[in-house]
Scaffold this active site. Structure first.
Site, mmCIF file in Angstrom:
data_model
loop_
_atom_site.group_PDB
_atom_site.id
_atom_site.type_symbol
_atom_site.label_atom_id
_atom_site.label_comp_id
_atom_site.label_asym_id
_atom_site.label_seq_id
_atom_site.Cartn_x
_atom_site.Cartn_y
_atom_site.Cartn_z
ATOM 1 N N HIS A 1 -21.805 50.464 86.194
ATOM 2 C CA HIS A 1 -21.580 51.384 85.060
ATOM 3 C C HIS A 1 -20.164 51.977 85.130
ATOM 4 C CE1 HIS A 1 -26.122 51.885 85.455
ATOM 5 N NE2 HIS A 1 -25.981 51.507 84.216
ATOM 6 N N SER B 1 -27.595 46.505 89.568
ATOM 7 C CA SER B 1 -28.577 46.925 88.578
ATOM 8 C C SER B 1 -29.296 48.150 89.120
ATOM 9 C CB SER B 1 -29.592 45.789 88.364
ATOM 10 O OG SER B 1 -30.768 46.296 87.768
#
Ligand code: PAF
Length: 285
Positions: free
Chosen positions: A43, A191
């Site tokens: 991210h 993830s």
């Protein structure tokens, strides 16, 4: 509106729009990075990519209930607003939009956005309703923030294509940017769901990426993509994956079966390790 450290945290669309409006009035451009929080290095790389594209960065943190199936992990999906705030502040991100569910889905709201065909393949087949949930929430976020550019990770490759299609079809005035997948040293794609893996499952997980790389190399040198996908699925089961949803070589734009070297290709897979479902994809060279 509360403002710990140097990042603004807003929870309503009215506050979000007011900040964005003030930036626009002073001639600044805006990038949006939609997330479900529990931010990891993948991210943060999207945020850094966004910082090369616009003056102000908005990160939305919203665990979207409509993209989870009834037997999926909505209730236990990792949530860490304090940790996310610290990480985004350290990067110099300008604003976190953290709406409660009632702000995004007031009880009277009825509208859903769906992207048939493209959204019914692959992930759509194994997670019915998933892309309608994603398209609906992303459409809302885009209309709420009206960013110049919006950044998504290529890790969720089908999601990137679905969002691109929706934005083009609905004439939503933003540019969609895809950013490359961030991986651990052993190839495992980052993830939030990797946190669910046991130590043993974690040691098996990198086989997913290794299998995709081997398939990409083989079909590029003439192997039959369908046969190679089937062999790849068998490799994953042998390595310890418990269920393989798909391992397949697809056209990188339509996600229909890859028709050969004249077209861009993508190798995509989804498989379960115990309770954790992992997805990954890579481009054909
Ligand atoms: O990729 C995700 O984290 C989510 O699907 C998204 C795009 C934030 C929509 O909820």
């Amino acid at each position: 509106m509360d403002s710990p450290a140097d990042i603004q945290i807003v929870r309503t669309v009215a506050d979000l729009r007011s900040c964005v409006h003030n930036w626009r009035r002073s001639g600044e451009t805006i990038a949006l990075v939609p997330t479900m929080g529990a931010l990891h290095a993948g991210h943060l790389q999207l945020v850094q990519h966004a910082q090369t594209q616009a003056d102000r960065i908005v990160v939305s943190v919203f665990v979207n209930p409509t993209q989870f199936g009834p037997n999926e992990d909505f209730a236990v999906y990792p949530r860490d607003e304090a940790g996310d705030t610290t990480k985004l502040s350290a990067l110099g991100c300008d604003l976190m939009f953290v709406p409660p569910v009632e702000e995004m889905y007031p009880p009277e709201a009825l509208t859903r956005v769906s992207v048939p065909s493209l959204g019914d393949l692959l992930e759509g087949e194994f997670r019915p309703g998933f892309f309608t949930g994603v398209a609906t929430v992303v459409c809302k976020l885009l209309l709420q923030a009206l960013p110049d550019v919006t950044v998504f990770g290529e890790k969720d490759y089908q999601q990137l294509l679905v969002v691109r299609r929706m934005v083009a079809d609905l004439w939503i005035p933003t540019r969609i940017e895809g950013a490359p997948t961030v991986r651990e040293a052993d190839g495992l794609a980052l993830s939030s769901r990797n946190a669910y893996l046991s130590a043993e499952e974690r040691s098996i997980a990198p086989t997913l990426n290794r299998t995709l790389c081997q398939i990409a190399a083989d079909v590029t040198t003439g192997a039959d993509p369908i046969v190679r996908g089937e062999l790849g699925a068998a490799d994953l089961l042998r390595a310890g994956f418990t269920v393989v949803d798909y391992v397949t070589v697809r056209d990188a734009e339509t996600l229909l079966p890859w028709s050969g070297p004249a077209r861009p290709g993508r190798v995509l897979a989804a498989a379960r390790l115990g309770k954790t479902r992992l997805i990954d994809n890579i481009p054909l060279p």
